[in-house]
Write an enzyme that holds these catalytic residues in place. Structure first.
Site, PDB file in Angstrom:
ATOM      1  N   GLY A   1     -18.615  -4.004  -6.213  1.00 24.01           N
ATOM      2  CA  GLY A   1     -18.382  -2.858  -7.074  1.00 24.01           C
ATOM      3  C   GLY A   1     -16.974  -2.338  -7.168  1.00 24.01           C
ATOM      4  O   GLY A   1     -16.752  -1.209  -7.611  1.00 24.01           O
TER       5      GLY A   1
ATOM      6  N   TYR B   1       0.866  -1.177   0.000  1.00 21.80           N
ATOM      7  CA  TYR B   1       0.000   0.000   0.000  1.00 21.80           C
ATOM      8  C   TYR B   1       0.908   1.235   0.000  1.00 21.80           C
ATOM      9  O   TYR B   1       1.431   1.653   1.029  1.00 21.80           O
ATOM     10  CB  TYR B   1      -0.905   0.034   1.228  1.00 21.80           C
ATOM     11  CG  TYR B   1      -1.965  -1.041   1.284  1.00 21.80           C
ATOM     12  CD1 TYR B   1      -2.275  -1.822   0.169  1.00 21.80           C
ATOM     13  CD2 TYR B   1      -2.684  -1.268   2.450  1.00 21.80           C
ATOM     14  CE1 TYR B   1      -3.260  -2.797   0.227  1.00 21.80           C
ATOM     15  CE2 TYR B   1      -3.677  -2.245   2.508  1.00 21.80           C
ATOM     16  CZ  TYR B   1      -3.958  -2.995   1.407  1.00 21.80           C
ATOM     17  OH  TYR B   1      -4.934  -3.959   1.460  1.00 21.80           O
TER      18      TYR B   1
ATOM     19  N   PHE C   1     -13.721  -6.028  -0.300  1.00 23.24           N
ATOM     20  CA  PHE C   1     -14.780  -5.553  -1.194  1.00 23.24           C
ATOM     21  C   PHE C   1     -16.151  -5.859  -0.575  1.00 23.24           C
ATOM     22  O   PHE C   1     -17.010  -6.483  -1.211  1.00 23.24           O
ATOM     23  CB  PHE C   1     -14.675  -6.178  -2.585  1.00 23.24           C
ATOM     24  CG  PHE C   1     -13.371  -5.925  -3.301  1.00 23.24           C
ATOM     25  CD1 PHE C   1     -12.596  -4.811  -3.007  1.00 23.24           C
ATOM     26  CD2 PHE C   1     -12.905  -6.799  -4.263  1.00 23.24           C
ATOM     27  CE1 PHE C   1     -11.396  -4.573  -3.665  1.00 23.24           C
ATOM     28  CE2 PHE C   1     -11.711  -6.577  -4.931  1.00 23.24           C
ATOM     29  CZ  PHE C   1     -10.956  -5.464  -4.624  1.00 23.24           C
TER      30      PHE C   1
ATOM     31  N   LEU D   1     -18.686  -4.180  -0.086  1.00 24.06           N
ATOM     32  CA  LEU D   1     -19.829  -3.546  -0.755  1.00 24.06           C
ATOM     33  C   LEU D   1     -19.839  -3.840  -2.242  1.00 24.06           C
ATOM     34  O   LEU D   1     -20.589  -3.221  -3.000  1.00 24.06           O
ATOM     35  CB  LEU D   1     -19.813  -2.034  -0.503  1.00 24.06           C
ATOM     36  CG  LEU D   1     -19.946  -1.629   0.967  1.00 24.06           C
ATOM     37  CD1 LEU D   1     -19.800  -0.123   1.129  1.00 24.06           C
ATOM     38  CD2 LEU D   1     -21.274  -2.100   1.555  1.00 24.06           C
TER      39      LEU D   1
ATOM     40  N   PRO E   1     -15.542  -2.491 -12.549  1.00 27.21           N
ATOM     41  CA  PRO E   1     -16.777  -2.239 -13.296  1.00 27.21           C
ATOM     42  C   PRO E   1     -17.660  -3.469 -13.489  1.00 27.21           C
ATOM     43  O   PRO E   1     -18.877  -3.356 -13.526  1.00 27.21           O
ATOM     44  CB  PRO E   1     -16.259  -1.702 -14.639  1.00 27.21           C
ATOM     45  CG  PRO E   1     -14.931  -1.105 -14.320  1.00 27.21           C
ATOM     46  CD  PRO E   1     -14.350  -1.963 -13.243  1.00 27.21           C
TER      47      PRO E   1
END
Length: 301
Positions: A217, A58, A213, A215, A220
């Site tokens: 999305g 990161y 992830f 949520l 695409p």
């Protein structure tokens, strides 16, 4: 005064931690405002967050450096890092696989140095076998047993407190369990529930389930939790945001779920933590449970 833990607690590597933690990846967005990044981390601690997920890749050590500066030993925060990839700023993607045993060891050393720690409480081996993201090719296709050998060696040496797995298959987890696995990080959300058998195995074996992830999305091709009619309706009814409903559903779905939603905004951080207080009546929960699951498997390379 003791701070209430958001969403209650669940076990992680032998310790009870807040079920709503923090994923630090998006702190890289604050590279130009270090003070804001440090303030966000201190606010997370104030809110009762005691489980923070990170990685050396990161920001090529930038995010780990922030954690090393902001998080104090007496904060009681469990830092979880990961290995299995390395920064590749000039590549088609910003990451490339780093799955070979010597690369895993080098990555742990990079994490230790950048975090300023002698021992990382939990390190996840990101396998690249399942879910959206990178895929291993050529000499990066390494047998799980060879990887677990070096991970357990580093645990024996005291560099790692506990071992987790990420992007792993059901068979991979079954093979790894004898080595002692603290948590599993796979892509999983209300709209992407292909890994339900894996989630149940983790529950039965006392392994924390830490969905990334949460949520949907992220790419695409992936469905988004916040666009589901049942989620929007629940949010309107309860005076919450669709994101809070999606996170709260995960907490209600299984008791061993730990969340690590990420953000670079203090306001959004506070909203995520508040999702731990959302409750559902039976009808609302049934409507959310009835949302169809779609595949989350989106290879990127």
């Amino acid at each position: 005064m003791q701070i209430p833990r958001p969403g209650g607690t669940a076990g992680l590597a032998g310790r009870a931690v807040s079920r709503v933690g923090y994923g630090a990846m998006q702190l890289e967005r604050l590279r130009g405002d270090r003070a804001a990044a440090l303030a966000l981390l201190r606010r997370a601690v104030e809110l009762g967050v005691d489980h923070i997920d990170t990685a050396y890749f990161y920001g090529d050590g930038f995010v780990n450096g922030l954690l090393g500066e902001a998080i104090r030993p007496d904060d009681g925060v469990t830092i979880v890092s990961k290995v299995g990839a390395t920064p590749d700023p000039g590549g088609r993607l910003p990451l490339r696989p780093a799955q070979r045993p010597e690369e895993l060891r080098a990555s742990v050393e990079d994490n230790l140095k950048s975090l300023g720690l002698d021992r990382i409480p939990v390190v996840n081996l990101r396998r690249l076998d399942a879910g959206p993201g990178l895929r291993a090719e050529g000499d990066q296709r390494v047998d799980l047993d060879d990887q677990l050998a070096v991970m357990t060696a580093m645990r024996d040496e005291g560099k790692i407190g506990a071992i987790g797995l990420g992007s792993v298959t059901l068979d991979g987890l079954r093979r790894a369990l004898p080595a002692g696995i603290a948590c599993v990080q796979n892509a999983y959300s209300l709209v992407c529930r292909d890994d339900e058998p894996l989630l149940r195995l983790c529950r039965d074996e006392g392994v924390a389930w830490v969905p990334f992830f949460p949520l949907g999305g992220a790419f695409p091709q992936m469905p988004k939790v916040t666009g589901e009619a049942a989620v929007v309706a629940a949010a309107a009814s309860l005076g919450r945001t669709p994101s809070q409903i999606g996170l709260a559903w995960l907490l209600h779905h299984a008791p061993h779920v730990l969340l690590i939603p990420g953000t670079s905004s203090v306001a959004h951080l506070e909203e995520n933590v508040a999702a731990g207080a959302v409750t559902f009546d039976e009808a609302t929960l049934a409507a959310l449970d009835a949302v169809p699951s779609r595949p989350a498997d989106v290879p990127l390379g």
